[in-house]
Structure formats: C-alpha cells, structure tokens
Design an enzyme around this catalytic site. Structure first.
Site, PDB file in Angstrom:
ATOM      1  N   ASP A  17       0.837  -1.202   0.000  1.00 15.04           N
ATOM      2  CA  ASP A  17       0.000   0.000   0.000  1.00 15.04           C
ATOM      3  C   ASP A  17       0.872   1.253   0.000  1.00 15.04           C
ATOM      4  O   ASP A  17       1.997   1.235  -0.497  1.00 15.04           O
ATOM      5  CB  ASP A  17      -0.940  -0.032   1.215  1.00 15.04           C
ATOM      6  CG  ASP A  17      -2.338   0.457   0.861  1.00 15.04           C
ATOM      7  OD1 ASP A  17      -2.479   1.656   0.557  1.00 15.04           O
ATOM      8  OD2 ASP A  17      -3.270  -0.349   0.906  1.00 15.04           O
ATOM      9  N   HIS A  49      -3.838   6.100   2.866  1.00 14.80           N
ATOM     10  CA  HIS A  49      -4.592   4.936   2.394  1.00 14.80           C
ATOM     11  C   HIS A  49      -4.149   3.655   3.097  1.00 14.80           C
ATOM     12  O   HIS A  49      -4.971   2.879   3.592  1.00 14.80           O
ATOM     13  CB  HIS A  49      -4.406   4.814   0.876  1.00 14.80           C
ATOM     14  CG  HIS A  49      -5.258   3.773   0.221  1.00 14.80           C
ATOM     15  ND1 HIS A  49      -4.879   2.447   0.147  1.00 14.80           N
ATOM     16  CD2 HIS A  49      -6.453   3.855  -0.415  1.00 14.80           C
ATOM     17  CE1 HIS A  49      -5.810   1.760  -0.503  1.00 14.80           C
ATOM     18  NE2 HIS A  49      -6.770   2.590  -0.852  1.00 14.80           N
ATOM     19  N   ASN A 150     -11.839   0.098  -8.407  1.00 17.38           N
ATOM     20  CA  ASN A 150     -12.981   1.030  -8.460  1.00 17.38           C
ATOM     21  C   ASN A 150     -13.213   1.574  -9.870  1.00 17.38           C
ATOM     22  O   ASN A 150     -13.540   2.737 -10.053  1.00 17.38           O
ATOM     23  CB  ASN A 150     -12.730   2.190  -7.481  1.00 17.38           C
ATOM     24  CG  ASN A 150     -12.434   1.702  -6.079  1.00 17.38           C
ATOM     25  OD1 ASN A 150     -13.040   0.760  -5.594  1.00 17.38           O
ATOM     26  ND2 ASN A 150     -11.480   2.346  -5.429  1.00 17.38           N
ATOM     27  N   SER A 222     -10.823  -1.069  -1.813  1.00 16.22           N
ATOM     28  CA  SER A 222      -9.647  -1.114  -0.934  1.00 16.22           C
ATOM     29  C   SER A 222     -10.049  -1.343   0.513  1.00 16.22           C
ATOM     30  O   SER A 222      -9.301  -1.932   1.288  1.00 16.22           O
ATOM     31  CB  SER A 222      -8.868   0.203  -1.006  1.00 16.22           C
ATOM     32  OG  SER A 222      -8.191   0.328  -2.216  1.00 16.22           O
TER      33      SER A 222
END
Length: 278
Positions: A17, A49, A150, A222
C-alpha cells in the site's frame, strides 16, 4: 527495511500500500516495514490509504475505546510501501514487493498478503507480468486477497492483480449500484468470473495517518479487501493448518447470495459469522 518489535506471535499479514503510520491502534504489531518508493527505514504513510487499510484489518481500537476496532487485532503487520503520496506506483515497485515477500514470508510468519491496490491494462500481455508475480505468492501457499478496483460498473473492469484466477478478489457490496457503483466486475481477459465475493466498502471509518489517535473515512474496494484478509487471519488463529485453497472454499461456502449476477457479486456478500462457524 527496518525490523521493528517482532515477537513472532500471531498471524503475520503483509500489506502492499502507501505505507503505514505508527497509529496507537497498532501498538508494537508493526513487525516489519520496507519502502520501495523512497527507501526510508522507519514506518510512514504520506498518503493515508495504507494506514486506513491496516486499521480495518488489524487495528485494536485503543484510541476509540474499542469503537473502531479492526477484524484481526492480534495479527502482526508487515507494511510494504509500493505507492507514493499521490497513490501512484510502478509495476516494478509491486513486483519488488512480491519478491521481498517470497524471500521473507517465513521470517515474519506472513500467511496473508493484502493488496488493496490495482491497475488497469489495455491488453492481456501488459497485465500478465503482475498476474504471474502474484500467482507465485499463491503457489507458495500464501493467502492472497486483492481488491477488485474502483473502475466499475462496466464488465471487464476488475484491476490487476485482482483479475488473477487464483487469488481471492474482493468487491464492495455497497458499491454495486446507484451513483456509487464503482466496484470492479468481471469477466477477466481469461473469461473468469470475478470478484470472488463482496464486502462493505462505502464510508468506512478507520485509522488515519498523522496523529496517533485519529480516524478518518474512506470508500472503495480497498476498504472491503482487508475485511476478508482480517477474517482469514482470525480463521488461521483458530486453525493454523488451513491452506489458501481451503480458506477460499470456506469463503465461498459462507457468502450470502445477493441475487445479483456472478460477475457483479461473486459468490455473494461476506458473512463473518457463517465463515467463523465453519
């Protein structure tokens, strides 16, 4: 790479990440950190994130008196920074992280790899290198859980490496229709139905980077992915001898059919009570 307060207890989970901020909810459970972007030694997250994803998976809720607790607060975290402050990264960064896991997963007791990142490619050959890399992890026996991305709702919008037929691919159960219908869906280039299952991912509260006790809200596949990774960690705490294929089949058996097409919902919505009772 810096080894931190590694105790060797609990199930190890690797997260690819934007890094991880040493939030109070992780205490001394950040077992290792490796930065493939700026090659820094100490854990950091200049985007937020990765910290948010880690909180959903492994936060113990200390800063919120247990209100915002992750799924598997007893697991150990190996944070691999493959994305920069803008959430961008190269394919080579990800492949480097895959190689690092193959070399170190026994040392840090890594059983699960959470990949809440993904990219789209125009041709099958462009994404094949990522797919081959992630499938080497699976073939080593690691449980690989990847976001569907997404880029939905169009067919064929599952991002790589989530489009691998072997790994467990997760979409968002609450982002399949309406204005927020962004959860990636299959089929893949190989005509494989994806995602494998879906879990909540819209407006999830979790750990924020920057201050040791703060939380923030994020949405997307996520956020759905670490729910499944965390559940897998809980199941391995219960039965450490389960294989990645067995975990995948248990997820299939415990999913609740939402009545949607297979390339939209996969096997259905994740049901942790059903899963943990198997």
């Amino acid at each position: 790479m810096e080894q931190l307060s590694y105790t060797g207890k609990g199930v190890g989970v690797a997260l690819l990440d934007t890094g991880i901020y040493p939030h109070i909810d992780f205490k001394n459970r950040i077992w290792a950190f490796s930065d493939f972007v700026s090659y820094k030694y100490r854990p950091y997250d200049d985007n937020g994130h990765g910290t948010h994803v880690a909180g959903i998976l492994a936060g113990d809720g200390s800063a919120s008196l247990g209100k915002y607790k992750g799924v598997a607060p007893g697991c150990g975290i190996t944070a691999l920074k493959v994305l920069d402050r803008y959430g961008n990264g190269s394919r080579e960064n990800v492949l480097q992280a895959f190689r690092w896991i193959l070399e170190n997963f026994r040392k840090y007791r890594i059983r699960i790899v959470n990949i809440s990142v993904g990219t789209t490619y125009r041709t099958k050959s462009e994404q094949d290198i990522l797919i081959q890399g992630v499938e080497k992890l699976w073939d080593e026996g690691l449980i690989v859980v990847a976001a569907a991305g997404n880029q939905g709702p169009e067919p064929g919008s599952v991002t790589a490496p989530g489009c691998s037929k072997k790994v467990i691919t997760v979409g968002s159960s609450d982002m399949l229709s309406g204005k927020s219908a962004v959860s990636g869906r299959g089929p893949t280039f190989e005509c494989v139905c994806k995602p494998d299952l879906v879990a909540p991912g819209n407006k999830i509260i979790s750990c924020a980077a920057g201050t040791k006790g703060s939380y923030g809200v994020k949405s997307g596949t996520s956020m759905s992915t670490p729910l499944i990774s965390g559940a897998a960690a809980l199941m391995l705490e219960k039965n450490p001898y389960l294989t990645n294929v067995e975990i995948k089949m248990m997820l299939k058996e415990s999913a609740d059919d939402m009545g949607l097409p297979r390339n939209q919902q996969g096997w259905g919505k994740f049901n942790i009570r059903k899963f943990m009772s198997l």
